[in-house]
Design a protein around this motif. Structure first.
Motif, PDB file in Angstrom:
ATOM      1  N   TRP A  60     -36.193  51.751 -78.340  1.00  0.00           N
ATOM      2  CA  TRP A  60     -36.597  51.226 -79.653  1.00  0.00           C
ATOM      3  C   TRP A  60     -38.089  50.918 -79.732  1.00  0.00           C
ATOM      4  O   TRP A  60     -38.581  50.524 -80.779  1.00  0.00           O
ATOM      5  CB  TRP A  60     -35.799  49.972 -79.984  1.00  0.00           C
ATOM      6  N   VAL A  71     -32.872  44.982 -72.808  1.00  0.00           N
ATOM      7  CA  VAL A  71     -32.778  44.290 -74.087  1.00  0.00           C
ATOM      8  C   VAL A  71     -32.279  45.261 -75.161  1.00  0.00           C
ATOM      9  O   VAL A  71     -32.911  46.280 -75.428  1.00  0.00           O
ATOM     10  CB  VAL A  71     -34.146  43.699 -74.495  1.00  0.00           C
ATOM     11  N   ASN A  72     -31.139  44.949 -75.736  1.00  0.00           N
ATOM     12  CA  ASN A  72     -30.530  45.770 -76.795  1.00  0.00           C
ATOM     13  C   ASN A  72     -30.255  47.205 -76.364  1.00  0.00           C
ATOM     14  O   ASN A  72     -30.271  48.113 -77.188  1.00  0.00           O
ATOM     15  CB  ASN A  72     -31.405  45.766 -78.053  1.00  0.00           C
ATOM     16  N   GLU A  73     -30.024  47.436 -75.102  1.00  0.00           N
ATOM     17  CA  GLU A  73     -29.752  48.774 -74.586  1.00  0.00           C
ATOM     18  C   GLU A  73     -28.500  48.749 -73.713  1.00  0.00           C
ATOM     19  O   GLU A  73     -28.042  47.703 -73.285  1.00  0.00           O
ATOM     20  CB  GLU A  73     -30.919  49.272 -73.719  1.00  0.00           C
ATOM     21  N   SER A  74     -27.997  49.924 -73.440  1.00  0.00           N
ATOM     22  CA  SER A  74     -26.911  50.080 -72.477  1.00  0.00           C
ATOM     23  C   SER A  74     -27.250  51.299 -71.631  1.00  0.00           C
ATOM     24  O   SER A  74     -27.981  52.192 -72.083  1.00  0.00           O
ATOM     25  CB  SER A  74     -25.575  50.305 -73.193  1.00  0.00           C
TER      26      SER A  74
END
Length: 108
Positions: free
Chosen positions: A9, A40-43
């Motif tokens: 992102w 953060v905000n990921e997989s």
């Protein structure tokens, strides 16, 4: 070695991406490139889909617990660290408009 702390992102990361992927090809066998995907905000699954889609051929690690970002005191994504052959940090930079080739040459 060139290390980038990176996120899908991150706008700056996206800006650096073409330059980084070009250098991976140009310096193949001479420089090890590693992108560390911040968690953060990921997989891991999203990161894997992205690197497959965009043809990443260098090492990409998923920093689930923030170990790499802590070790290098990473202030934000698009943070780049270049380490020379003896382990000395020769470059650190932040942002999308870095001259990565000049940084890599410092590490050779």
């Amino acid at each position: 070695m060139g290390l980038e702390c990176w996120a899908l992102w991150g706008g700056n990361c996206k800006e650096l991406e073409p330059q980084l992927l070009s250098l991976v090809k140009k310096y193949q066998g001479k420089v090890t490139f590693v992108s560390v995907a911040v968690s953060v905000n990921e997989s891991p699954e999203r990161v894997q889909k992205y690197i497959t889609k965009y043809g990443f051929t260098h090492h990409v690690l998923f920093d689930a617990e923030g170990a790499a970002t802590d070790a290098y005191a990473v202030p934000a994504t698009s943070y780049v660290v270049v380490v020379d052959r003896v382990g000395k940090i020769v470059y650190t930079g932040l942002g999308g408009d870095q001259n990565l080739e000049a940084a890599v040459v410092k590490g050779l």
